[in-house]
Design a protein around this motif. Structure first.
Motif, mmCIF file in Angstrom:
data_model
loop_
_atom_site.group_PDB
_atom_site.id
_atom_site.type_symbol
_atom_site.label_atom_id
_atom_site.label_comp_id
_atom_site.label_asym_id
_atom_site.label_seq_id
_atom_site.Cartn_x
_atom_site.Cartn_y
_atom_site.Cartn_z
ATOM 1 N N PRO A 242 -0.456 6.769 5.818
ATOM 2 C CA PRO A 242 -0.991 6.159 4.729
ATOM 3 C C PRO A 242 -1.452 4.525 5.135
ATOM 4 O O PRO A 242 -2.562 3.945 4.543
ATOM 5 N N GLN B 261 2.840 9.266 -6.486
ATOM 6 C CA GLN B 261 2.999 10.714 -5.717
ATOM 7 C C GLN B 261 3.061 11.634 -6.807
ATOM 8 O O GLN B 261 3.271 11.499 -8.059
ATOM 9 N N ASN C 299 -5.610 10.835 -2.439
ATOM 10 C CA ASN C 299 -4.692 11.637 -3.259
ATOM 11 C C ASN C 299 -3.964 12.522 -2.519
ATOM 12 O O ASN C 299 -4.339 13.548 -2.033
ATOM 13 N N LEU C 300 -2.680 12.142 -2.141
ATOM 14 C CA LEU C 300 -2.009 12.885 -1.219
ATOM 15 C C LEU C 300 -0.776 13.573 -1.921
ATOM 16 O O LEU C 300 -0.027 13.163 -2.708
ATOM 17 N N ASN D 151 -6.562 4.386 -1.535
ATOM 18 C CA ASN D 151 -5.991 5.411 -2.552
ATOM 19 C C ASN D 151 -6.164 6.818 -2.450
ATOM 20 O O ASN D 151 -6.766 7.695 -3.256
ATOM 21 N N VAL E 59 1.542 4.380 -2.743
ATOM 22 C CA VAL E 59 1.504 5.970 -2.297
ATOM 23 C C VAL E 59 2.674 6.359 -3.131
ATOM 24 O O VAL E 59 2.708 7.539 -3.746
ATOM 25 N N TYR E 60 3.867 5.751 -3.033
ATOM 26 C CA TYR E 60 5.096 6.361 -3.566
ATOM 27 C C TYR E 60 5.102 6.243 -5.051
ATOM 28 O O TYR E 60 5.540 7.460 -5.556
ATOM 29 N N ASP F 259 0.874 -1.121 0.019
ATOM 30 C CA ASP F 259 0.079 -0.009 0.139
ATOM 31 C C ASP F 259 0.626 1.212 -0.055
ATOM 32 O O ASP F 259 0.684 2.260 -0.713
ATOM 33 N N SER G 205 -5.144 2.970 5.064
ATOM 34 C CA SER G 205 -5.402 1.499 4.570
ATOM 35 C C SER G 205 -5.899 0.698 5.193
ATOM 36 O O SER G 205 -6.972 -0.180 5.060
ATOM 37 N N THR H 207 4.101 9.887 5.242
ATOM 38 C CA THR H 207 4.424 9.058 4.007
ATOM 39 C C THR H 207 4.361 7.689 4.158
ATOM 40 O O THR H 207 4.168 6.846 3.219
#
Length: 528
Positions: free
Chosen positions: A286, A189, A298-299, A296, A185-186, A181, A290, A282
């Protein structure tokens, strides 16, 4: 107390909130006071008060300072509240029932003399990297990080005796289960700064490790499980959950669903913080989202580097700081907002110097912005019966300003605030030069029609400056809008074709350059 080093990192939050409201977006701008954990109890002990008294005192002080600095929070909550604590317990139970929080026996430093398990900040010893004295799991001397059990020659910070290792039961968060997860995110980005990308990549390369959820402590949120009556929920997980609880509280009052903001397809979440807090935003948060089924999000990470003061790091201990309340009492707040953005530690450490601040204040805000607005509006009031003259805007100017809204908007959304402000100020300087080059006092008699057009164009520049600068310097822009009878601005080219011009207060006045040496002397004497 708040100092400018912290404000410089947090100010982008207010800029983003004000900008998105002008865009017509639905916004929650939230933050708050982390009320639990060792730092609060240490501060309370220093001041001879109870932790709850420290919380009330500093939370009120933070609220007052942020309001004085023009921060437009929709909610500024504290984590020591019934609502927050009940919701955190619900989240912990949900993660436990899903198998993301589990029990484990561990050995922990225990001081027999003090008769208590020791929090990290109460364990001192020698750094395993450089050998200098270190506290907990980091070393101020070499900036090294390590596990608490790697610390050498440990002793209790309270009584100086040597603690023993004693077995106890704790809850752990299965962070390792969320590696995929966090990787997503990474990979997804967007609008992140380099420091956040690098730090998250390092954590992923090393592999995510499970973290302790509970601690032996007497100040914090109770653990909602039997057998943990002598423990509290660790502040690292409880505090970041405050983002969720504050948004829930705010949106409950609006009659909206908080999940629409956290996982909606058309939603966006900005985290504004210093680089020290990057791992929490980060990696940790997150994973928590999750685990709670919020998928998901939007960060966007607006993670600042460090602002120094006259070449040295800000230090509350050494009183090497410029305190927010000092600024609010003695200076124009918008002037400091302007300089903090121009000198923002966006991609590298920057240095606040009194000399540079005063020079930029005098050159940009006095000689350019204040001078331009004052002379244009004064000319109109005197020669056109306090009204905007009838005129026509130059097409090239209109298109330039129109495109500027798009350019600045993109830059703000991507976290480039310094570049945005430079471009807006370039428009102001252009307007100033346009006014001077046209020699309006001569035009008034030689070519009255052209004179009206020149002033009309200058007024349209001022109208749009009051929109473009509003996220950065709200109080100043409100003065301009009141003078021109402008409604709340929108993020789009605006033409004010007619109307009364009221007298406008002088926006900024010069600061004597001698103040720089006086302020530095005050700093060195620890009088601030």
């Amino acid at each position: 107390p708040l100092h400018l080093g912290r404000i410089a990192v947090l100010l982008p939050g207010d800029i983003l909130a004000r900008y998105h409201r002008m865009m017509g977006d639905e916004v929650i701008f939230l933050s708050g006071t982390d009320c639990h954990g060792t730092p609060v109890t240490i501060k309370a002990k220093e001041e001879g008060i109870m932790p709850i008294q420290a919380v009330k005192k500093y939370h009120a002080e933070f609220q007052k300072c942020f309001k004085s600095l023009g921060f437009s929070f929709d909610i500024f909550e504290k984590t020591h509240s019934k609502f927050h604590e009940e919701k955190v317990k619900e989240f912990i139970l949900e993660l436990y029932n899903k198998g993301y929080i589990y029990e484990k026996n561990v050995e922990q430093a225990y001081c027999e003399k003090c008769n208590e398990y020791l929090a990290d900040k109460y364990i001192v010893g020698k750094c395993p990297h450089c050998g200098e004295e270190a506290t907990g799991d980091d070393c101020e001397n070499c900036n090294g990080e390590f596990e608490i059990n790697e610390l050498l020659d440990i002793r209790c910070k309270i009584c100086n005796s040597r603690p023993i290792l004693k077995e106890t039961k704790h809850l752990f968060f299965a962070l390792s289960k969320f590696e995929e997860d966090v990787k997503r995110v990474y990979e997804n980005q967007d609008g992140w700064r380099e420091n956040a990308k690098k730090i998250l990549k390092r954590y992923l390369d090393e592999g995510l490790r499970d973290r302790t959820v509970t601690r032996d402590f007497n100040w914090g949120v109770d653990v909602p499980l039997d057998g943990y009556e002598d423990k509290k929920i660790f502040v690292w997980i409880e505090a970041v959950m405050g983002y969720l609880t504050a948004s829930m509280k705010c949106l409950k009052e609006r009659g909206e669903d908080y999940r629409d903001y956290w996982e909606g397809e058309d939603s966006r979440i900005y985290f504004i913080h210093g680089k020290d807090n990057i791992p929490f935003h980060t990696v940790i948060f997150p994973a928590i989202l999750s685990g709670l089924g919020i998928k998901n999000p939007n960060l966007r990470l607006i993670s600042g580097e460090h602002l120094k003061l006259e070449g040295k790091p800000f230090s509350t201990v050494k009183n090497w700081a410029i305190w927010a309340d000092y600024v609010c009492k003695r200076y124009n707040v918008d002037s400091f907002r302007y300089y903090l953005v121009l000198n923002s530690p966006e991609d590298k450490d920057t240095d606040f110097t009194w000399r540079e601040y005063i020079n930029i204040h005098n050159s940009d805000l006095v000689n350019e912005l204040s001078n331009f607005v004052n002379k244009v509006l004064s000319f109109s009031r005197k020669n056109y019966a306090n009204r905007i003259p009838k005129g026509n805007i130059e097409e090239n100017l209109k298109n330039e300003i129109l495109n500027l809204y798009f350019y600045i908007g993109d830059n703000i959304e991507e976290g480039h605030f310094k570049e945005s402000l430079n471009e807006i100020m370039a428009l102001c300087k252009k307007g100033n030069k346009y006014f001077d080059n046209n020699k309006v006092w001569d035009l008034l008699s030689l070519n009255p029609s052209k004179c009206k057009d020149v002033i009309y164009n200058c007024i349209q520049i001022i109208v749009n400056l009051s929109n473009l600068l509003y996220p950065f310097m709200p109080n100043t822009c409100k003065k301009i809008k009141q003078s021109l009878d402008l409604k709340d601005g929108i993020w789009s080219f605006t033409e004010k074709k007619e109307g009364i011009i009221r007298e406008c207060d002088i926006l900024f006045t010069k600061i004597d350059k001698k103040r720089a040496s006086e302020e530095v002397a005050r700093l060195k004497e620890n009088k601030i």
